[in-house]
Design a protein around this motif. Structure first.
Motif, PDB file in Angstrom:
ATOM      1  N   CYS A 261       0.828  -1.204   0.000  1.00 45.83           N
ATOM      2  CA  CYS A 261       0.000   0.000   0.000  1.00 45.83           C
ATOM      3  C   CYS A 261       0.858   1.247   0.000  1.00 45.83           C
ATOM      4  O   CYS A 261       0.545   2.235  -0.659  1.00 45.83           O
ATOM      5  CB  CYS A 261      -0.929   0.015   1.211  1.00 45.83           C
ATOM      6  SG  CYS A 261      -2.207  -1.252   1.146  1.00 45.83           S
ATOM      7  N   LYS A 262       1.937   1.237   0.732  1.00 51.44           N
ATOM      8  CA  LYS A 262       2.820   2.387   0.797  1.00 51.44           C
ATOM      9  C   LYS A 262       3.473   2.653  -0.548  1.00 51.44           C
ATOM     10  O   LYS A 262       3.586   3.794  -0.971  1.00 51.44           O
ATOM     11  CB  LYS A 262       3.900   2.161   1.879  1.00 51.44           C
ATOM     12  CG  LYS A 262       4.818   3.319   2.087  1.00 51.44           C
ATOM     13  CD  LYS A 262       4.070   4.518   2.578  1.00 51.44           C
ATOM     14  CE  LYS A 262       5.025   5.665   2.825  1.00 51.44           C
ATOM     15  NZ  LYS A 262       4.330   6.888   3.106  1.00 51.44           N
ATOM     16  N   SER A 263       3.877   1.612  -1.265  1.00 51.79           N
ATOM     17  CA  SER A 263       4.529   1.819  -2.555  1.00 51.79           C
ATOM     18  C   SER A 263       3.534   2.335  -3.584  1.00 51.79           C
ATOM     19  O   SER A 263       3.895   3.071  -4.486  1.00 51.79           O
ATOM     20  CB  SER A 263       5.187   0.529  -3.045  1.00 51.79           C
ATOM     21  OG  SER A 263       4.200  -0.440  -3.340  1.00 51.79           O
ATOM     22  N   ASN A 264       2.264   1.984  -3.483  1.00 52.84           N
ATOM     23  CA  ASN A 264       1.253   2.474  -4.412  1.00 52.84           C
ATOM     24  C   ASN A 264       0.941   3.940  -4.159  1.00 52.84           C
ATOM     25  O   ASN A 264       0.605   4.661  -5.085  1.00 52.84           O
ATOM     26  CB  ASN A 264      -0.039   1.661  -4.309  1.00 52.84           C
ATOM     27  CG  ASN A 264       0.114   0.302  -4.942  1.00 52.84           C
ATOM     28  OD1 ASN A 264       1.029   0.090  -5.723  1.00 52.84           O
ATOM     29  ND2 ASN A 264      -0.763  -0.605  -4.608  1.00 52.84           N
ATOM     30  N   ASP A 265       1.031   4.403  -2.923  1.00 52.46           N
ATOM     31  CA  ASP A 265       0.766   5.800  -2.611  1.00 52.46           C
ATOM     32  C   ASP A 265       1.781   6.717  -3.283  1.00 52.46           C
ATOM     33  O   ASP A 265       1.448   7.818  -3.702  1.00 52.46           O
ATOM     34  CB  ASP A 265       0.800   6.033  -1.094  1.00 52.46           C
ATOM     35  CG  ASP A 265      -0.399   5.398  -0.400  1.00 52.46           C
ATOM     36  OD1 ASP A 265      -1.397   5.102  -1.092  1.00 52.46           O
ATOM     37  OD2 ASP A 265      -0.334   5.201   0.823  1.00 52.46           O
ATOM     38  N   ALA A 266       3.009   6.283  -3.422  1.00 54.36           N
ATOM     39  CA  ALA A 266       4.038   7.106  -4.046  1.00 54.36           C
ATOM     40  C   ALA A 266       3.755   7.311  -5.537  1.00 54.36           C
ATOM     41  O   ALA A 266       4.073   8.349  -6.092  1.00 54.36           O
ATOM     42  CB  ALA A 266       5.409   6.459  -3.856  1.00 54.36           C
ATOM     43  N   ASN A 267       3.134   6.339  -6.182  1.00 55.12           N
ATOM     44  CA  ASN A 267       2.850   6.457  -7.612  1.00 55.12           C
ATOM     45  C   ASN A 267       1.646   7.341  -7.886  1.00 55.12           C
ATOM     46  O   ASN A 267       1.463   7.809  -8.998  1.00 55.12           O
ATOM     47  CB  ASN A 267       2.604   5.066  -8.216  1.00 55.12           C
ATOM     48  CG  ASN A 267       3.863   4.226  -8.222  1.00 55.12           C
ATOM     49  OD1 ASN A 267       4.958   4.744  -8.201  1.00 55.12           O
ATOM     50  ND2 ASN A 267       3.694   2.923  -8.234  1.00 55.12           N
ATOM     51  N   ASP A 268       0.785   7.569  -6.901  1.00 49.81           N
ATOM     52  CA  ASP A 268      -0.403   8.388  -7.105  1.00 49.81           C
ATOM     53  C   ASP A 268      -0.064   9.861  -7.256  1.00 49.81           C
ATOM     54  O   ASP A 268      -0.813  10.603  -7.869  1.00 49.81           O
ATOM     55  CB  ASP A 268      -1.389   8.217  -5.938  1.00 49.81           C
ATOM     56  CG  ASP A 268      -2.049   6.849  -5.982  1.00 49.81           C
ATOM     57  OD1 ASP A 268      -2.041   6.227  -7.067  1.00 49.81           O
ATOM     58  OD2 ASP A 268      -2.571   6.421  -4.943  1.00 49.81           O
ATOM     59  N   GLY A 269       1.047  10.309  -6.748  1.00 52.95           N
ATOM     60  CA  GLY A 269       1.411  11.718  -6.791  1.00 52.95           C
ATOM     61  C   GLY A 269       2.128  12.082  -8.078  1.00 52.95           C
ATOM     62  O   GLY A 269       3.247  12.572  -8.038  1.00 52.95           O
ATOM     63  N   THR A 270       1.503  11.851  -9.222  1.00 54.72           N
ATOM     64  CA  THR A 270       2.150  12.186 -10.492  1.00 54.72           C
ATOM     65  C   THR A 270       2.213  13.697 -10.639  1.00 54.72           C
ATOM     66  O   THR A 270       1.293  14.414 -10.282  1.00 54.72           O
ATOM     67  CB  THR A 270       1.388  11.578 -11.679  1.00 54.72           C
ATOM     68  OG1 THR A 270       0.034  12.019 -11.627  1.00 54.72           O
ATOM     69  CG2 THR A 270       1.445  10.068 -11.650  1.00 54.72           C
ATOM     70  N   THR A 271       3.284  14.157 -11.183  1.00 54.18           N
ATOM     71  CA  THR A 271       3.473  15.592 -11.350  1.00 54.18           C
ATOM     72  C   THR A 271       2.802  16.071 -12.625  1.00 54.18           C
ATOM     73  O   THR A 271       2.453  15.279 -13.501  1.00 54.18           O
ATOM     74  CB  THR A 271       4.972  15.929 -11.407  1.00 54.18           C
ATOM     75  OG1 THR A 271       5.532  15.283 -12.545  1.00 54.18           O
ATOM     76  CG2 THR A 271       5.687  15.493 -10.140  1.00 54.18           C
ATOM     77  N   ALA A 272       2.649  17.355 -12.753  1.00 57.57           N
ATOM     78  CA  ALA A 272       2.036  17.935 -13.947  1.00 57.57           C
ATOM     79  C   ALA A 272       2.935  17.704 -15.161  1.00 57.57           C
ATOM     80  O   ALA A 272       2.443  17.502 -16.264  1.00 57.57           O
ATOM     81  CB  ALA A 272       1.800  19.423 -13.737  1.00 57.57           C
ATOM     82  N   GLN A 273       4.230  17.711 -14.940  1.00 54.70           N
ATOM     83  CA  GLN A 273       5.166  17.500 -16.038  1.00 54.70           C
ATOM     84  C   GLN A 273       5.048  16.072 -16.572  1.00 54.70           C
ATOM     85  O   GLN A 273       5.089  15.853 -17.781  1.00 54.70           O
ATOM     86  CB  GLN A 273       6.581  17.769 -15.570  1.00 54.70           C
ATOM     87  CG  GLN A 273       7.599  17.797 -16.687  1.00 54.70           C
ATOM     88  CD  GLN A 273       8.966  18.165 -16.179  1.00 54.70           C
ATOM     89  OE1 GLN A 273       9.264  17.954 -15.011  1.00 54.70           O
ATOM     90  NE2 GLN A 273       9.801  18.697 -17.046  1.00 54.70           N
ATOM     91  N   ALA A 274       4.859  15.104 -15.694  1.00 54.33           N
ATOM     92  CA  ALA A 274       4.700  13.722 -16.131  1.00 54.33           C
ATOM     93  C   ALA A 274       3.391  13.539 -16.879  1.00 54.33           C
ATOM     94  O   ALA A 274       3.319  12.771 -17.840  1.00 54.33           O
ATOM     95  CB  ALA A 274       4.753  12.789 -14.926  1.00 54.33           C
ATOM     96  N   LYS A 275       2.345  14.262 -16.482  1.00 52.69           N
ATOM     97  CA  LYS A 275       1.067  14.170 -17.180  1.00 52.69           C
ATOM     98  C   LYS A 275       1.156  14.757 -18.572  1.00 52.69           C
ATOM     99  O   LYS A 275       0.516  14.275 -19.495  1.00 52.69           O
ATOM    100  CB  LYS A 275      -0.032  14.889 -16.397  1.00 52.69           C
ATOM    101  CG  LYS A 275      -0.553  14.103 -15.228  1.00 52.69           C
ATOM    102  CD  LYS A 275      -1.738  14.798 -14.604  1.00 52.69           C
ATOM    103  CE  LYS A 275      -2.281  13.984 -13.459  1.00 52.69           C
ATOM    104  NZ  LYS A 275      -3.449  14.624 -12.861  1.00 52.69           N
TER     105      LYS A 275
END
Length: 84
Positions: A18-32
């Protein structure tokens, strides 16, 4: 005893997942903006669908250019005034 150790190990693995999945949710605007968005479209008079993939930045640039072209075409259009 064996069951409690297995339960403890499973709990730790679940919490770590669960902790590792939380880090992937915070995508930056640049990555989008770098992410591709694909859509299928059919040209008028054609039966063959075409797939078009663009980035968000390209899509925004295209939208800005089309708005500017619309504004320029509208400015060049003759004005029709009614006699009233």
């Amino acid at each position: 005893m064996k069951i409690s150790i297995i339960m403890a190990v499973l709990s730790v693995l679940i919490l770590a997942g669960c902790k590792s999945n939380d880090a992937n949710d915070g995508t930056t605007a640049q990555a989008k903006k770098k992410a591709y968005h694909c859509e299928q479209a059919t040209k008028l008079g054609s039966m063959i669908p075409r797939t078009r993939c663009v980035t968000q930045a390209d899509k925004e640039l295209e939208e800005q250019k089309s708005k500017e072209a619309f504004r320029n075409a509208r400015a060049k259009a003759p004005r029709i005034h009614s006699g009233g």
